[in-house]
Design a protein around this motif. Sequence first.
Motif, short mmCIF file in Angstrom:
data_model
loop_
_atom_site.label_atom_id
_atom_site.label_comp_id
_atom_site.label_asym_id
_atom_site.label_seq_id
_atom_site.Cartn_x
_atom_site.Cartn_y
_atom_site.Cartn_z
N GLY A 22 -6.95 16.23 -7.92
CA GLY A 22 -6.34 14.96 -7.53
C GLY A 22 -7.05 14.39 -6.33
N LEU A 23 -6.38 13.51 -5.62
CA LEU A 23 -6.91 12.94 -4.39
C LEU A 23 -7.01 14.01 -3.31
CD1 LEU A 23 -7.42 10.59 -2.25
CD2 LEU A 23 -4.91 10.55 -2.01
N TRP A 24 -8.14 14.02 -2.58
CA TRP A 24 -8.21 14.83 -1.37
C TRP A 24 -7.59 13.99 -0.26
CZ3 TRP A 24 -9.46 19.87 -1.40
CH2 TRP A 24 -9.52 20.51 -0.16
N LEU A 25 -6.38 14.36 0.16
CA LEU A 25 -5.54 13.52 1.01
C LEU A 25 -6.28 12.96 2.22
CD1 LEU A 25 -2.78 12.32 1.77
CD2 LEU A 25 -2.28 14.49 2.93
N GLY A 26 -7.01 13.81 2.93
CA GLY A 26 -7.67 13.36 4.15
C GLY A 26 -8.69 12.27 3.93
N GLU A 27 -9.26 12.21 2.73
CA GLU A 27 -10.27 11.20 2.46
C GLU A 27 -9.67 9.81 2.33
OE1 GLU A 27 -13.11 14.46 0.28
OE2 GLU A 27 -12.70 12.58 -0.77
N ALA A 28 -8.39 9.75 2.07
CA ALA A 28 -7.68 8.47 2.14
C ALA A 28 -7.11 8.27 3.54
CB ALA A 28 -6.57 8.42 1.11
N ALA A 29 -6.40 9.29 4.05
CA ALA A 29 -5.68 9.15 5.32
C ALA A 29 -6.59 8.86 6.51
CB ALA A 29 -4.87 10.42 5.58
N GLN A 30 -7.69 9.59 6.61
CA GLN A 30 -8.57 9.42 7.77
C GLN A 30 -9.22 8.04 7.77
OE1 GLN A 30 -8.94 11.73 10.25
NE2 GLN A 30 -7.51 13.12 9.25
N PHE A 31 -9.60 7.56 6.60
CA PHE A 31 -10.19 6.23 6.46
C PHE A 31 -9.16 5.15 6.76
CE2 PHE A 31 -10.95 2.45 3.89
CZ PHE A 31 -12.27 2.15 4.16
N SER A 58 -5.88 20.21 -0.42
CA SER A 58 -6.12 19.31 0.71
C SER A 58 -4.98 19.36 1.72
CB SER A 58 -6.33 17.87 0.21
OG SER A 58 -5.15 17.30 -0.31
N LEU A 59 -3.84 19.84 1.30
CA LEU A 59 -2.71 19.96 2.24
C LEU A 59 -2.86 21.20 3.13
CD1 LEU A 59 0.26 19.03 -0.12
CD2 LEU A 59 -0.85 17.58 1.59
N THR A 60 -3.57 22.20 2.65
CA THR A 60 -3.73 23.41 3.45
C THR A 60 -4.65 23.19 4.65
OG1 THR A 60 -5.62 24.22 2.14
CG2 THR A 60 -3.41 24.83 1.39
N ASP A 66 -3.50 13.24 8.64
CA ASP A 66 -3.22 13.37 7.21
C ASP A 66 -1.72 13.38 6.95
OD1 ASP A 66 -5.96 13.62 6.97
OD2 ASP A 66 -5.92 15.78 6.69
N PHE A 67 -1.00 14.20 7.72
CA PHE A 67 0.44 14.29 7.50
C PHE A 67 1.18 13.03 7.95
CE2 PHE A 67 -0.19 18.98 7.20
CZ PHE A 67 0.42 19.14 5.97
N LYS A 68 0.64 12.33 8.93
CA LYS A 68 1.23 11.06 9.35
C LYS A 68 1.30 10.11 8.16
CE LYS A 68 -0.07 6.84 11.82
NZ LYS A 68 -1.07 6.21 12.72
N PHE A 75 2.76 4.10 2.57
CA PHE A 75 1.61 4.79 1.98
C PHE A 75 2.06 5.60 0.77
CE2 PHE A 75 -1.37 8.34 1.63
CZ PHE A 75 -2.60 7.70 1.73
N LYS A 76 3.17 6.32 0.89
CA LYS A 76 3.65 7.14 -0.21
C LYS A 76 3.95 6.28 -1.44
CE LYS A 76 6.46 10.61 0.56
NZ LYS A 76 7.58 11.43 1.08
N ARG A 77 4.48 5.10 -1.18
CA ARG A 77 4.81 4.23 -2.32
C ARG A 77 3.58 3.60 -2.94
NH1 ARG A 77 8.54 -1.34 -2.29
NH2 ARG A 77 8.10 -1.89 -4.47
N HIS A 78 2.75 2.95 -2.11
CA HIS A 78 1.67 2.13 -2.64
C HIS A 78 0.37 2.88 -2.90
CE1 HIS A 78 4.02 -1.51 -2.30
NE2 HIS A 78 4.35 -1.18 -1.07
N ALA A 79 0.14 3.99 -2.19
CA ALA A 79 -1.09 4.75 -2.39
C ALA A 79 -0.90 5.96 -3.29
CB ALA A 79 -1.66 5.21 -1.05
N LEU A 80 0.33 6.45 -3.41
CA LEU A 80 0.57 7.68 -4.16
C LEU A 80 1.47 7.50 -5.38
CD1 LEU A 80 1.07 10.16 -1.17
CD2 LEU A 80 -1.05 9.59 -2.39
N ALA A 81 2.40 6.58 -5.32
CA ALA A 81 3.37 6.46 -6.42
C ALA A 81 3.18 5.22 -7.28
CB ALA A 81 4.79 6.48 -5.85
N GLU A 82 2.83 4.10 -6.67
CA GLU A 82 2.80 2.84 -7.40
C GLU A 82 1.49 2.08 -7.16
OE1 GLU A 82 6.24 0.58 -6.29
OE2 GLU A 82 7.64 2.17 -6.82
N THR A 83 0.36 2.76 -7.36
CA THR A 83 -0.92 2.08 -7.17
C THR A 83 -1.09 0.95 -8.18
OG1 THR A 83 -2.04 3.68 -8.60
CG2 THR A 83 -2.09 4.10 -6.23
N LEU A 84 -1.87 -0.02 -7.78
CA LEU A 84 -2.16 -1.15 -8.65
C LEU A 84 -3.11 -0.74 -9.77
CD1 LEU A 84 -2.80 -3.76 -5.82
CD2 LEU A 84 -0.75 -3.61 -7.26
#
Length: 230
Positions: A22-31, A58-60, A66-68, A75-84
Motif C-alpha cells: 500500500g502507501l508508505w505513509l511517510g512518503e505522503a505525510a512528510q511531503f 510504514s507504521l513501524t 507521520d502520526f500527526k 487527511f484520513k478522509r481525503h487521502a486514505l478513505a475518499e480519494t478522488l
Amino acid sequence: MKKILVVLTNIEKYETINRATGLWLGEAAQFVEVVKEAGYETDYVSPAGGLVPIDPASLTSADDIDFKWYHDADFKRHALAETLKPSDINPEDYAAIYYTGGHGTMWDFKDNIELQQIAEKIYEQNGYVTGVCHGVVGLVNLLDTQTGKRLIKGKKVTGFSNMEEKLNRTKKHVPFLAEDSLKEAGAKYKSKRPMKEHVRVDGQLITGQNPPSAKKVGQELVKALKNRTS
C-alpha cells in the motif's frame, strides 16, 4: 494560488505472495507537512479513487509527523478513505503533481493512462512533476506533448534502487524494478547509499530515491514554486 495534486496507490497486496503493501505513509505525510506549511492546498487522487491502504511496515518506522497526519481527520478522509478519481481532476487547478510511493504503486501507477494525461497537462502548463521512491514509476510512460518523446528521457532522476529492492527482499516479488524502468525510458538515473536522503532536480522534474527523501522533495518543490513567483 494553484494546488498540489498528491497521487496514492489502491493496491493492498503483492500479486504473487501473501504480503501486505500500500502507501508508505511517510512518503505522503512528510511531503504534505512541508507543502502545507508553505501555504499550498492539496488534493488526493488514486487510480481507482476511494480507499488507499497503508503498508503496515510504514507504521513501524513512523515518526511524529507521520502520526500527526495519520490521525488528522481531513487527511484520513481525503487521502486514505475518499480519494478522488482521475476523472474528477482538472489539471488546470494544479501547480504540481506528486507521486507517493509504497510497493503498491508498482501495480497501478505506470500504465494508468488517465493519470498520465493529468501529469502531462500539468507539465505542459509549466507545472512540476514530482515523485518519490516507487512512486516515480508513474513518470516512466509520460510524454512531452511538445516533442512526443518520453518526458524523462535525458533528464536527471532517481527512485528506489535495485540495491534497495534487493536489501528489502522484494526484488523477486515486484513486476519490474523502478531503477530499471527509469533507465529503459532513457532517464539519467543515479542513486546514493540505500535508505539515505537523495533528491534530483532537473527543471520541472523533482524525484526522490526513497522514504527518507520525501521531505526534501517537498522542500525542493516549494523552493521552485516560490522562486517562480518572487
